[in-house]
Design a protein around this motif. Sequence first.
Motif, short mmCIF file in Angstrom:
data_model
loop_
_atom_site.label_atom_id
_atom_site.label_comp_id
_atom_site.label_asym_id
_atom_site.label_seq_id
_atom_site.Cartn_x
_atom_site.Cartn_y
_atom_site.Cartn_z
N LEU A 79 0.84 -1.19 0.00
CA LEU A 79 0.00 0.00 0.00
C LEU A 79 0.88 1.25 0.00
N GLY A 80 1.91 1.26 0.82
CA GLY A 80 2.82 2.41 0.87
C GLY A 80 3.54 2.62 -0.45
N LEU A 81 3.94 1.53 -1.09
CA LEU A 81 4.59 1.65 -2.39
C LEU A 81 3.63 2.21 -3.43
N MET A 82 2.37 1.79 -3.36
CA MET A 82 1.36 2.34 -4.26
C MET A 82 1.18 3.83 -4.00
N MET A 83 1.19 4.21 -2.73
CA MET A 83 1.04 5.63 -2.38
C MET A 83 2.26 6.43 -2.84
N GLN A 84 3.43 5.86 -2.65
CA GLN A 84 4.66 6.58 -2.97
C GLN A 84 4.86 6.75 -4.47
N TYR A 85 4.60 5.68 -5.22
CA TYR A 85 4.90 5.71 -6.65
C TYR A 85 3.67 5.87 -7.54
N GLY A 86 2.50 5.68 -7.00
CA GLY A 86 1.28 5.75 -7.82
C GLY A 86 0.54 7.06 -7.72
N ASN A 87 0.94 7.93 -6.80
CA ASN A 87 0.28 9.23 -6.65
C ASN A 87 1.26 10.34 -7.02
N PRO A 88 0.76 11.37 -7.67
CA PRO A 88 1.66 12.47 -8.02
C PRO A 88 2.08 13.29 -6.80
N GLU A 89 1.27 13.30 -5.74
CA GLU A 89 1.60 14.06 -4.54
C GLU A 89 2.53 13.24 -3.65
N PRO A 90 3.38 13.91 -2.88
CA PRO A 90 4.31 13.20 -1.99
C PRO A 90 3.61 12.78 -0.67
N LEU A 91 2.72 11.81 -0.76
CA LEU A 91 1.93 11.41 0.40
C LEU A 91 2.79 10.84 1.52
N ILE A 92 3.64 9.89 1.19
CA ILE A 92 4.46 9.26 2.23
C ILE A 92 5.49 10.26 2.77
N ALA A 93 6.21 10.92 1.88
CA ALA A 93 7.33 11.77 2.30
C ALA A 93 6.90 13.09 2.93
N LEU A 94 5.75 13.64 2.54
CA LEU A 94 5.37 14.96 3.05
C LEU A 94 4.06 14.97 3.82
N ALA A 95 3.01 14.36 3.26
CA ALA A 95 1.70 14.42 3.91
C ALA A 95 1.71 13.76 5.28
N LEU A 96 2.22 12.54 5.37
CA LEU A 96 2.20 11.84 6.66
C LEU A 96 3.04 12.55 7.72
N PRO A 97 4.27 12.97 7.44
CA PRO A 97 5.00 13.72 8.46
C PRO A 97 4.27 15.00 8.89
N MET A 98 3.71 15.73 7.92
CA MET A 98 3.00 16.97 8.26
C MET A 98 1.80 16.70 9.17
N MET A 99 1.14 15.56 8.98
CA MET A 99 -0.02 15.24 9.82
C MET A 99 0.36 15.15 11.30
N TYR A 100 1.61 14.87 11.58
CA TYR A 100 2.06 14.72 12.96
C TYR A 100 3.01 15.85 13.37
N GLY A 101 2.97 16.95 12.64
CA GLY A 101 3.75 18.12 13.01
C GLY A 101 5.23 18.03 12.70
N LEU A 102 5.61 17.10 11.85
CA LEU A 102 7.02 16.96 11.47
C LEU A 102 7.27 17.72 10.17
N SER A 103 8.48 18.22 10.04
CA SER A 103 8.81 18.89 8.79
C SER A 103 9.09 17.84 7.73
N GLY A 104 9.01 18.24 6.53
CA GLY A 104 9.26 17.30 5.45
C GLY A 104 9.75 18.04 4.24
#
Length: 177
Positions: free
Chosen positions: A45-70
Amino acid sequence: MTDTTESITDVGQVYTQSLATRIKAVPTLAWIAAAVGGFIGSIPLGLMMQYGNPEPLIALALPMMYGLSGPDLVSGWVIHQFHGIALAVMYVAAVQWQPLTEYAKTLRGAVALAVVVGVVSTALLSVLLMPLWLGAVGYPFTPTFPDLAMPEKLWSVLGHVIYALPATIGYALVMRR
């Protein structure tokens, strides 16, 4: 009238206690099998999110959801894998609800429930929760609410079904014994 009210309250307490008792009775190995299955299922699922979506969901969206920079790919993957384990544990608790208990112990039931988990988790998490949460943290690619973009949501359902299969089947295999 008091007797009826007390009876309804007693029935509710018995049902709640019964569900709590069933959750406590789940063997530790079943919890572990589902959690490990959730971890394993989160990888494709993570690989699909990382490579199948144009947005940086794994690298940026998830860290931002928890207040982390990305972007921070490692933090995103840690969060994603944690979510996979947490959802698998919630699955085990949910299938202790009486109509599902025996069904979840069969392979046919496990596969069918993986499809249900895929549809429900996409609807609740991807369509409803994520747009609100991402908007609240200022994610630059926040989708509109509700996020019903196609074909992305079909891709999400497929990914969540693939995610759920190891968790539901792992649980079923342990509980069949």
